[in-house]
Design a protein around this motif. Structure first.
Motif, PDB file in Angstrom:
ATOM      1  N   ILE A 122      -0.232 -11.025-103.622  1.00  0.00           N
ATOM      2  CA  ILE A 122      -1.126 -11.566-104.652  1.00  0.00           C
ATOM      3  C   ILE A 122      -0.519 -12.842-105.240  1.00  0.00           C
ATOM      4  N   GLU A 174      -6.204  -2.049-101.153  1.00  0.00           N
ATOM      5  CA  GLU A 174      -6.621  -2.997-102.185  1.00  0.00           C
ATOM      6  C   GLU A 174      -6.590  -4.423-101.649  1.00  0.00           C
ATOM      7  N   GLN A 201      -9.699  -7.035-100.941  1.00  0.00           N
ATOM      8  CA  GLN A 201      -9.663  -8.396-101.466  1.00  0.00           C
ATOM      9  C   GLN A 201      -9.841  -9.407-100.341  1.00  0.00           C
ATOM     10  N   TRP A 240     -12.521 -12.457-100.096  1.00  0.00           N
ATOM     11  CA  TRP A 240     -12.129 -13.849 -99.841  1.00  0.00           C
ATOM     12  C   TRP A 240     -12.776 -14.394 -98.581  1.00  0.00           C
TER      13      TRP A 240
END
Length: 159
Positions: free
Chosen positions: A107, A141, A145, A149
């Motif tokens: 992240i 997770e 994501q 994206w």
């Protein structure tokens, strides 16, 4: 020999003294059995709590319950399973922490890409990461994501 000692010695040899001693031994055995039963009940409750924590992926909590059981209830019927669950929980906790560190690092790695709205760059940065490639099935997770994206990258490319 003193008077009391003499009476005590004579009393100890009587039938009534023997009966009282046997009764006392039986009472002590019952007390011990009751204590062991309570200990086994407490150990079983702690083992259930540990298993529930483990099932909810709270591995450190599960390990804590197991350690408490092993410390407070040695010799209980739940002891063997608590030892097994403790090993499983400690191993799973290490794995969970490792995955959390990988996720946090990924992240952080894509932060600038996201600020620049370079979603394709963020996807490439994550999918090109060696640790992500090794652990991607265990990182749901991040995988979710990535799908977001990718969708945003397609939308940006084809408005």
């Amino acid at each position: 020999m003193g008077f009391i000692a003499k009476l005590s010695a004579e009393w100890a040899e009587t039938e009534r003294a023997r009966q009282l001693k046997e009764a006392e031994e039986k009472i002590n055995l019952l007390l011990l059995a009751g204590k062991n039963n309570l200990q086994n009940q407490e150990a079983a409750k702690q083992l259930r709590d540990a298993q529930n924590a483990f099932d909810n992926r709270a591995y450190a909590v599960a390990a804590s319950f197991c350690n408490k059981l092993l410390r407070d209830c040695p010799g209980s019927a739940s002891e063997a399973r608590a030892r097994e669950l403790l090993q499983e929980a400690e191993k799973a906790d290490v794995e969970q922490r490792k995955l959390s560190e990988i996720q946090g690092r990924l992240i952080k790695k894509v932060g600038n890409f996201l600020l620049a709205e370079d979603f394709a760059g963020a996807v490439d940065a994550v999918t090109g990461d060696k640790e992500y490639q090794e652990h991607f099935p265990k990182l749901p997770e991040i995988n979710q994501q990535l799908e977001v994206w990718r969708r945003k990258a397609r939308e940006k490319k084809n408005p």
